[in-house]
Design a protein around this motif. Structure first.
Motif, PDB file in Angstrom:
ATOM      1  N   LEU A 185     -82.592   0.322  32.978  1.00 16.27           N
ATOM      2  CA  LEU A 185     -83.219   0.206  31.579  1.00 16.27           C
ATOM      3  C   LEU A 185     -83.625   1.550  31.098  1.00 16.27           C
ATOM      4  O   LEU A 185     -84.027   1.612  29.917  1.00 16.27           O
ATOM      5  CB  LEU A 185     -84.236  -0.793  31.577  1.00 16.27           C
ATOM      6  CG  LEU A 185     -83.885  -2.350  31.553  1.00 16.27           C
ATOM      7  CD1 LEU A 185     -85.177  -3.209  31.678  1.00 16.27           C
ATOM      8  CD2 LEU A 185     -82.815  -2.695  30.543  1.00 16.27           C
ATOM      9  N   LEU A 186     -83.463   2.471  31.946  1.00 14.74           N
ATOM     10  CA  LEU A 186     -83.932   3.949  31.611  1.00 14.74           C
ATOM     11  C   LEU A 186     -83.262   4.335  30.554  1.00 14.74           C
ATOM     12  O   LEU A 186     -83.929   5.171  29.688  1.00 14.74           O
ATOM     13  CB  LEU A 186     -83.745   4.690  32.977  1.00 14.74           C
ATOM     14  CG  LEU A 186     -84.678   6.116  32.919  1.00 14.74           C
ATOM     15  CD1 LEU A 186     -86.076   6.038  32.391  1.00 14.74           C
ATOM     16  CD2 LEU A 186     -84.277   7.001  34.114  1.00 14.74           C
ATOM     17  N   PRO A 187     -81.807   4.175  30.326  1.00 14.92           N
ATOM     18  CA  PRO A 187     -81.038   4.982  29.172  1.00 14.92           C
ATOM     19  C   PRO A 187     -81.835   4.431  27.960  1.00 14.92           C
ATOM     20  O   PRO A 187     -81.705   5.083  26.846  1.00 14.92           O
ATOM     21  CB  PRO A 187     -79.810   4.571  29.374  1.00 14.92           C
ATOM     22  CG  PRO A 187     -79.716   4.429  30.791  1.00 14.92           C
ATOM     23  CD  PRO A 187     -81.028   3.961  31.406  1.00 14.92           C
ATOM     24  N   PHE A 188     -82.378   2.999  28.082  1.00 12.04           N
ATOM     25  CA  PHE A 188     -83.035   2.491  26.499  1.00 12.04           C
ATOM     26  C   PHE A 188     -84.050   3.151  26.304  1.00 12.04           C
ATOM     27  O   PHE A 188     -84.609   2.863  25.178  1.00 12.04           O
ATOM     28  CB  PHE A 188     -83.144   0.930  26.698  1.00 12.04           C
ATOM     29  CG  PHE A 188     -81.685   0.336  26.995  1.00 12.04           C
ATOM     30  CD1 PHE A 188     -81.027  -0.023  26.053  1.00 12.04           C
ATOM     31  CD2 PHE A 188     -81.222  -0.085  28.101  1.00 12.04           C
ATOM     32  CE1 PHE A 188     -79.808  -0.816  25.973  1.00 12.04           C
ATOM     33  CE2 PHE A 188     -80.072  -0.884  28.363  1.00 12.04           C
ATOM     34  CZ  PHE A 188     -79.241  -1.196  27.535  1.00 12.04           C
ATOM     35  N   VAL A 200     -94.668   9.558  19.262  1.00 12.09           N
ATOM     36  CA  VAL A 200     -95.013   8.224  19.700  1.00 12.09           C
ATOM     37  C   VAL A 200     -94.022   6.997  18.898  1.00 12.09           C
ATOM     38  O   VAL A 200     -93.673   6.031  19.609  1.00 12.09           O
ATOM     39  CB  VAL A 200     -96.607   7.850  19.180  1.00 12.09           C
ATOM     40  CG1 VAL A 200     -96.837   6.756  18.965  1.00 12.09           C
ATOM     41  CG2 VAL A 200     -97.441   8.864  19.922  1.00 12.09           C
ATOM     42  N   PRO A 201     -93.617   7.291  17.862  1.00 16.53           N
ATOM     43  CA  PRO A 201     -92.697   6.284  17.313  1.00 16.53           C
ATOM     44  C   PRO A 201     -91.420   6.168  18.192  1.00 16.53           C
ATOM     45  O   PRO A 201     -91.054   4.942  18.448  1.00 16.53           O
ATOM     46  CB  PRO A 201     -92.161   6.879  16.103  1.00 16.53           C
ATOM     47  CG  PRO A 201     -93.182   7.927  15.686  1.00 16.53           C
ATOM     48  CD  PRO A 201     -94.030   8.366  16.694  1.00 16.53           C
ATOM     49  N   GLY A 202     -91.038   7.131  18.822  1.00 19.86           N
ATOM     50  CA  GLY A 202     -89.878   7.074  19.855  1.00 19.86           C
ATOM     51  C   GLY A 202     -90.289   6.410  21.208  1.00 19.86           C
ATOM     52  O   GLY A 202     -89.781   5.339  21.795  1.00 19.86           O
ATOM     53  N   ILE A 203     -91.751   6.458  21.552  1.00 15.76           N
ATOM     54  CA  ILE A 203     -92.003   5.632  22.656  1.00 15.76           C
ATOM     55  C   ILE A 203     -92.140   4.211  22.416  1.00 15.76           C
ATOM     56  O   ILE A 203     -91.802   3.316  22.984  1.00 15.76           O
ATOM     57  CB  ILE A 203     -93.809   6.409  23.287  1.00 15.76           C
ATOM     58  CG1 ILE A 203     -93.446   7.718  23.555  1.00 15.76           C
ATOM     59  CG2 ILE A 203     -94.183   5.507  24.191  1.00 15.76           C
ATOM     60  CD1 ILE A 203     -94.716   8.278  23.912  1.00 15.76           C
ATOM     61  N   ILE A 235     -90.396  -1.206  23.270  1.00 11.05           N
ATOM     62  CA  ILE A 235     -89.999  -2.654  22.797  1.00 11.05           C
ATOM     63  C   ILE A 235     -88.529  -3.026  23.386  1.00 11.05           C
ATOM     64  O   ILE A 235     -88.281  -4.083  23.935  1.00 11.05           O
ATOM     65  CB  ILE A 235     -89.911  -2.526  21.191  1.00 11.05           C
ATOM     66  CG1 ILE A 235     -91.370  -2.589  20.699  1.00 11.05           C
ATOM     67  CG2 ILE A 235     -89.334  -3.741  20.710  1.00 11.05           C
ATOM     68  CD1 ILE A 235     -91.527  -2.628  19.134  1.00 11.05           C
ATOM     69  N   LEU A 236     -87.713  -1.929  23.278  1.00  9.11           N
ATOM     70  CA  LEU A 236     -86.415  -2.241  23.887  1.00  9.11           C
ATOM     71  C   LEU A 236     -86.538  -2.646  25.238  1.00  9.11           C
ATOM     72  O   LEU A 236     -85.959  -3.674  25.653  1.00  9.11           O
ATOM     73  CB  LEU A 236     -85.379  -1.240  23.593  1.00  9.11           C
ATOM     74  CG  LEU A 236     -84.944  -0.928  22.149  1.00  9.11           C
ATOM     75  CD1 LEU A 236     -84.215   0.258  22.256  1.00  9.11           C
ATOM     76  CD2 LEU A 236     -84.037  -1.833  21.969  1.00  9.11           C
ATOM     77  N   VAL A 237     -87.036  -2.013  26.173  1.00  9.33           N
ATOM     78  CA  VAL A 237     -87.210  -1.998  27.638  1.00  9.33           C
ATOM     79  C   VAL A 237     -87.892  -3.247  27.896  1.00  9.33           C
ATOM     80  O   VAL A 237     -87.480  -4.071  28.632  1.00  9.33           O
ATOM     81  CB  VAL A 237     -87.859  -0.623  28.302  1.00  9.33           C
ATOM     82  CG1 VAL A 237     -88.121  -1.201  29.781  1.00  9.33           C
ATOM     83  CG2 VAL A 237     -86.981   0.460  28.026  1.00  9.33           C
ATOM     84  N   PHE A 238     -88.949  -3.653  27.244  1.00 10.59           N
ATOM     85  CA  PHE A 238     -89.649  -4.695  27.426  1.00 10.59           C
ATOM     86  C   PHE A 238     -89.252  -5.941  27.161  1.00 10.59           C
ATOM     87  O   PHE A 238     -88.958  -6.863  27.903  1.00 10.59           O
ATOM     88  CB  PHE A 238     -91.107  -4.716  26.762  1.00 10.59           C
ATOM     89  CG  PHE A 238     -91.903  -5.891  27.252  1.00 10.59           C
ATOM     90  CD1 PHE A 238     -92.713  -5.916  28.361  1.00 10.59           C
ATOM     91  CD2 PHE A 238     -92.017  -7.102  26.387  1.00 10.59           C
ATOM     92  CE1 PHE A 238     -93.576  -7.030  28.645  1.00 10.59           C
ATOM     93  CE2 PHE A 238     -92.705  -8.295  26.531  1.00 10.59           C
ATOM     94  CZ  PHE A 238     -93.702  -7.893  27.485  1.00 10.59           C
ATOM     95  N   ILE A 239     -88.510  -5.975  25.966  1.00 10.15           N
ATOM     96  CA  ILE A 239     -87.710  -7.561  25.578  1.00 10.15           C
ATOM     97  C   ILE A 239     -86.432  -7.695  26.583  1.00 10.15           C
ATOM     98  O   ILE A 239     -86.255  -8.689  27.053  1.00 10.15           O
ATOM     99  CB  ILE A 239     -87.475  -7.257  24.242  1.00 10.15           C
ATOM    100  CG1 ILE A 239     -88.601  -7.454  23.587  1.00 10.15           C
ATOM    101  CG2 ILE A 239     -86.302  -8.413  23.838  1.00 10.15           C
ATOM    102  CD1 ILE A 239     -88.481  -7.161  22.104  1.00 10.15           C
ATOM    103  N   LEU A 240     -85.865  -6.487  26.925  1.00 11.32           N
ATOM    104  CA  LEU A 240     -84.683  -6.658  27.875  1.00 11.32           C
ATOM    105  C   LEU A 240     -84.991  -7.029  29.026  1.00 11.32           C
ATOM    106  O   LEU A 240     -84.455  -7.977  29.830  1.00 11.32           O
ATOM    107  CB  LEU A 240     -83.852  -5.213  27.856  1.00 11.32           C
ATOM    108  CG  LEU A 240     -83.027  -5.071  26.530  1.00 11.32           C
ATOM    109  CD1 LEU A 240     -82.570  -3.539  26.784  1.00 11.32           C
ATOM    110  CD2 LEU A 240     -82.020  -6.000  26.248  1.00 11.32           C
TER     111      LEU A 240
END
Length: 574
Positions: free
Chosen positions: A452-455, A495-498, A503-508
């Motif tokens: 998931l690191l690339p996400f 921060v917006p990128g974080i 959100i992407l990593v957690f939901i995936l």
């Protein structure tokens, strides 16, 4: 001139005022002569319809592939119609039974259950029902399977005695003349003739057959017999493609006839006509002397566990069309005839899995932030040619199968794997003390962080690339240290990128099941692995739907909390 102007002034103002008022009160017209407001409304409506037509394909796609499956999942988590549909008579009869009595239900309930079970066995539905109830009480599945093979013999003792009394009771024609509506018999004979002609002419025959109808008045005198024989005739027609006029009824039909005639009176029998009376009256007079076998004894002989009141209480508890049992099981509770209670301690696994899933998803998300932020920072500040080359390395895992990447981590992390061999070679770990890094939470976290690191990197990089370097240089020129310039100027803009990456990593990660299944063992699996098990192995789709619904609710609650604390408007993909 002043006087003329004064005299003409009020009149002139009045005329102009009247003209202005007329213009204000009259409708403003468009070029086509319609009122302007009406033309505007028509134009806006046309624009909305055109916009709707453009997005309709996408809307239909979302409804079919996203909304409909979620709605179906929500329905399956509470749907329980299989019990009432398979055992319609039993569920009604059990409403009056007291499960606290400590005894089996009475003959009325057992008779209703006999008629339901023999019909379900003929339709091959009793095993599905047993499987459903087995989720609630272990062992019920075998009860239904074994008894379903013998239930068509229940009532043979009465069949033999009716035939001994009048041999005509064994003839299908006797039952037809007693039970069948004359109009149905004529229609069915005509349908049979038409089908035979079609087969002889080798042409398709699609006319539906008329379903069996019980003669008027029979159900008033012989209610159970009419119901049981009607079920037999319709199953013979539909499921077996047989002519009920040529088939001998099930043995439970004779059980129903015995029970009806035991309560009938000569006057009620006489209402069915002279032919029926000549057949039924001798049988009604003789049933008082019949040898009987209690239904409870028949069921216990078939399978002794039917004597357990808890079996019948389970059927009673799950008779309604909708149930909260799946949701209760999802939080380690269970629905019992006495109410809601906790699951046995050795069966409480779902709350542990939910907590583990949330904890490990947060750890994976944090690991991706710690590893991805420096990489994204480096990529965004390197020259374009170099950053593009390194970005290809970040995207490289997407070109490799997920299964291959996970299997590679199994090779790397096992006790005889590459990492342990290197640690032993450099002397950090003894050969007999190799680290256990696979089939546990550590292995799941490492493998999923890599996947998931690339996400995390891509949203961070896209946001950081838009941050002007001049801001940091300006801060330094005003006396800020490198750390102060980064923390006070650069970091807030990233921060917006974080937020987007988290959100992407957690939901995936919260919904992953392949990687935890392969490297997680018993302590590193997620709730999604249990959902996949119930869908593909145990076939308990109701429990899987309830677990999925709870997981969806948890994600939505966390999303709402994130919006309240951070603000979803602060999330950006660059």
């Amino acid at each position: 001139m002043t006087d003329l102007a004064t005299e003409a002034g009020p009149a002139g103002r009045s005329a102009r005022s009247g003209s202005a008022e007329g213009e204000e009160t009259g409708p403003v017209l468009a070029a086509d002569g319609r009122p302007l407001k009406q033309s505007l409304r028509r134009a806006l409506r046309a624009e909305k319809l055109r916009a709707l037509a453009l997005i309709a394909p996408l809307l239909i796609f979302i409804l079919v592939t996203f909304i409909a499956p979620i709605a179906d999942m929500l329905f399956r988590s509470v749907e329980n119609e299989i019990v009432s549909e398979t055992l319609p008579r039993t569920t009604v009869a059990l409403e009056q039974w007291d499960h606290t009595s400590g005894e089996m239900p009475g003959d009325d309930v057992l008779a209703a259950f006999t008629y339901d079970l023999v019909a379900a066995a003929e339709r091959k539905q009793h095993t599905r029902l047993g499987t459903r109830l087995n989720y609630e009480m272990t062992g019920i599945s075998s009860l239904f399977r074994k008894t379903g093979r013998r239930v068509d013999d229940f009532g043979e003792v009465y069949l033999d005695q009716f035939v001994a009394l009048t041999p005509a009771w064994e003839e299908p024609a006797t039952w037809m003349s007693l039970m069948a509506e004359p109009g149905w018999s004529a229609q069915y004979e005509e349908w049979l003739a038409d089908r035979a002609a079609a087969e002889e002419a080798d042409r398709d025959f699609e006319t539906p057959q008329p379903l069996f109808e019980v003669k008027d008045g029979v159900a008033d005198v012989l209610p159970e017999t009419a119901d049981a024989y009607g079920e037999f005739a319709r199953i013979a027609q539909v499921e077996n493609d047989d002519n009920p006029a040529a088939e001998e009824p099930w043995a439970p039909v004779y059980l129903a006839l015995y029970r009806d005639l035991a309560q009938a009176t000569p006057d009620s029998v006489a209402t069915l006509g002279a032919d029926a009376q000549a057949l039924l009256e001798p049988a009604r007079a003789a049933v008082a002397g019949f040898d009987t076998v209690p239904l409870s004894e028949m069921f216990v002989d078939a399978e002794e566990d039917w004597a357990d009141p808890d079996v019948w209480a389970t059927i009673q508890a799950f008779a309604p069309d909708y149930t909260a049992g799946y949701f209760l099981a999802s939080v380690d509770l269970q629905k019992t005839p006495d109410g809601v209670s906790a699951q046995p301690e050795d069966q409480r696994i779902y709350m542990l899995l939910f907590k583990r899933t949330l904890f490990m998803s947060l750890v994976i998300m944090g690991s991706c932030v710690l590893l991805g932020y420096p990489i994204a920072y480096l990529l965004s500040n390197l020259p374009l040619r170099t950053s593009n080359l390194l970005l290809i390395l970040v995207l490289l895992p997407f070109w490799t199968s997920l299964l291959v990447r996970t299997s590679a981590w199994k090779v790397l992390l096992q006790q005889q794997g590459v990492i342990n061999d290197v640690l032993v070679w450099i002397g950090l770990v003894a050969d007999d003390g190799r680290l256990v890094m696979i089939n546990n939470q550590f292995g799941t976290i490492v493998a999923m962080t890599h996947i998931l690191l690339p996400f995390m990197i891509l949203p961070l990089y896209s946001v950081m690339k838009t941050i002007p370097p001049s801001y940091v240089r300006a801060a330094k020129s005003l006396g800020a240290t490198n750390w102060t310039a980064f923390w006070r100027v650069y970091f807030p803009q990233s921060v917006p990128g974080i937020g987007a990456g988290c959100i992407l990593v957690f939901i995936l990660s919260i919904g992953y099941y392949i990687t935890p299944e392969l490297v997680g063992g018993t302590t590193g699996t997620f709730i999604s692995n249990r959902i996949a098990y119930h869908i593909s192995s145990s076939l308990n789709w109701g429990l899987a739907a309830a677990l999925g619904t709870i997981l969806l609710a948890v994600v939505l609650i966390l999303y709402w909390a994130y919006d309240k604390l951070v603000g979803i408007d602060n999330v950006s993909l660059g």
